[in-house]
Design a protein around this motif. Sequence first.
Motif, PDB file in Angstrom:
ATOM      1  N   GLY A 201     -33.542  25.716  14.463  1.00 55.44           N
ATOM      2  CA  GLY A 201     -34.956  25.922  14.791  1.00 55.44           C
ATOM      3  C   GLY A 201     -35.921  25.510  13.690  1.00 55.44           C
ATOM      4  N   GLU A 202     -37.176  25.333  14.101  1.00 58.14           N
ATOM      5  CA  GLU A 202     -38.246  24.881  13.217  1.00 58.14           C
ATOM      6  C   GLU A 202     -38.433  25.822  12.018  1.00 58.14           C
ATOM      7  OE1 GLU A 202     -41.610  23.887  15.555  1.00 58.14           O
ATOM      8  OE2 GLU A 202     -42.817  23.219  13.825  1.00 58.14           O
ATOM      9  N   ASP A 203     -38.404  27.132  12.280  1.00 64.07           N
ATOM     10  CA  ASP A 203     -38.669  28.080  11.182  1.00 64.07           C
ATOM     11  C   ASP A 203     -37.571  28.024  10.126  1.00 64.07           C
ATOM     12  OD1 ASP A 203     -36.817  29.245  12.922  1.00 64.07           O
ATOM     13  OD2 ASP A 203     -37.396  31.280  12.360  1.00 64.07           O
ATOM     14  N   GLU A 204     -36.321  27.842  10.572  1.00 66.23           N
ATOM     15  CA  GLU A 204     -35.218  27.780   9.609  1.00 66.23           C
ATOM     16  C   GLU A 204     -35.358  26.537   8.724  1.00 66.23           C
ATOM     17  OE1 GLU A 204     -31.203  29.165  11.433  1.00 66.23           O
ATOM     18  OE2 GLU A 204     -32.553  28.848  13.125  1.00 66.23           O
TER      19      GLU A 204
END
Lengths: 232, 232
Positions: A201-204
């Motif tokens: 994911g983007e946040d990771e």
Amino acid sequence: MKMKRKKASNHQPAFLFDLDGTLIDSVYPHALAWQEALEDIGIHLPAATIHRRIGMSGATLIHAFQRESGKKLSSRDAKRSEEFHTNAFREYSHQVRPLDGARELLEELTRLRVPWAIATSGQKDDAAQALKLLKLGRNVVIVTKDDVEKTKPEPDLFLVAAAKLRMELEKCVVVGDSVWDLLAAQRARALGVGLLSGGIGEDELERAGAYRVYRNAADLLAHLDDFGILSE
Amino acid sequence: MKMKRKKASNHQPAFLFDLDGTLIDSVYPHALAWQEALEDIGIHLPAATIHRRIGMSGATLIHAFQRESGKKLSSRDAKRSEEFHTNAFREYSHQVRPLDGARELLEELTRLRVPWAIATSGQKDDAAQALKLLKLGRNVVIVTKDDVEKTKPEPDLFLVAAAKLRMELEKCVVVGDSVWDLLAAQRARALGVGLLSGGIGEDELERAGAYRVYRNAADLLAHLDDFGILSE
């Protein structure tokens, strides 16, 4: 790839690409192949946990899994598991395809004379298969785990790749789908760019230091001007 | 599961669990099985894209893939693809295990007389296999796609499950690993809780409305007091 050095400006970056999940759609098969390989030596880990370790080399991965599972492995077990993974992955390989835009992105960079290379924690044999899939010739600059002592998140793979392009790593853009690519990029003082095509994911990816996150190689191709690269 | 109604307080919630990625480790095999099944009818989609659609029913999924790939499918193609997926998934099924803490969580809820049920977009046969894997008896309340007209993100599965427990859905906690579980929970005015065990990231689950996100069923078990449920 031959570089025409006089065409490249001093500020033009080079691109160093990860392979699995960045250029070819092989992360999910790798995750399931590792799950089987670990099960074979008595380690049970959920697929999502393994997924987040893909991008490291086999040996580093086994070391991490050993710690997470609390199980002590002999070096014979570790070797057996690596071999099991290699064979299990090859059974999936008929299903592996280039990712959207990967070929077009590499072609466009070549056309614009932007230097690029591939740097993967994987094995030379698997990389050779991937090059065929991507319809890339033999003169592509590619660095695999066989060329370095330590793979990602150590920056060695990218250091060697940059050296082969005769570029300073500080001027390179590292493109990858895993947090290990981005951590290695940070340690090497390169600019890290994340792609969502490996399923992380983007946040990771942002938390691991991604300067920008794109959907896939096609999306990066559409945003090359973010790096000051303009189509002629 | 038999409920002792007089023991349950008015504020005590019931739990409605998704199955794949929440209780059993089957999301990655489902993703690859769908990739093969779609390839068979000429649709190429990356595994990460398919991964994010798992949790919908086969028919809804095919509809979405059809739109994303820009390809028009006949209902015969769609049926063929669903059947292909069913068979391909069964080849992976030897690899599917219960997720960490799933059995223990269900046992603890039963012990504390907290009502719970399973609501899955999957098929009755696959669900029966999963119950065996989880060592659950025949008296578990389970709702599958065969029991409703529309599956997630429509709230029907959860509505039927709550009705079977004789609970209002507003008092239920929906636990799932996919955004479809959480969207369905919101539409049903239930509290949505996300688990990372299906490989979808925290930000994606939170953006879909998760009240809380836990690592896996074991982590939710360790935090039952977040829902006012105290071990006796």
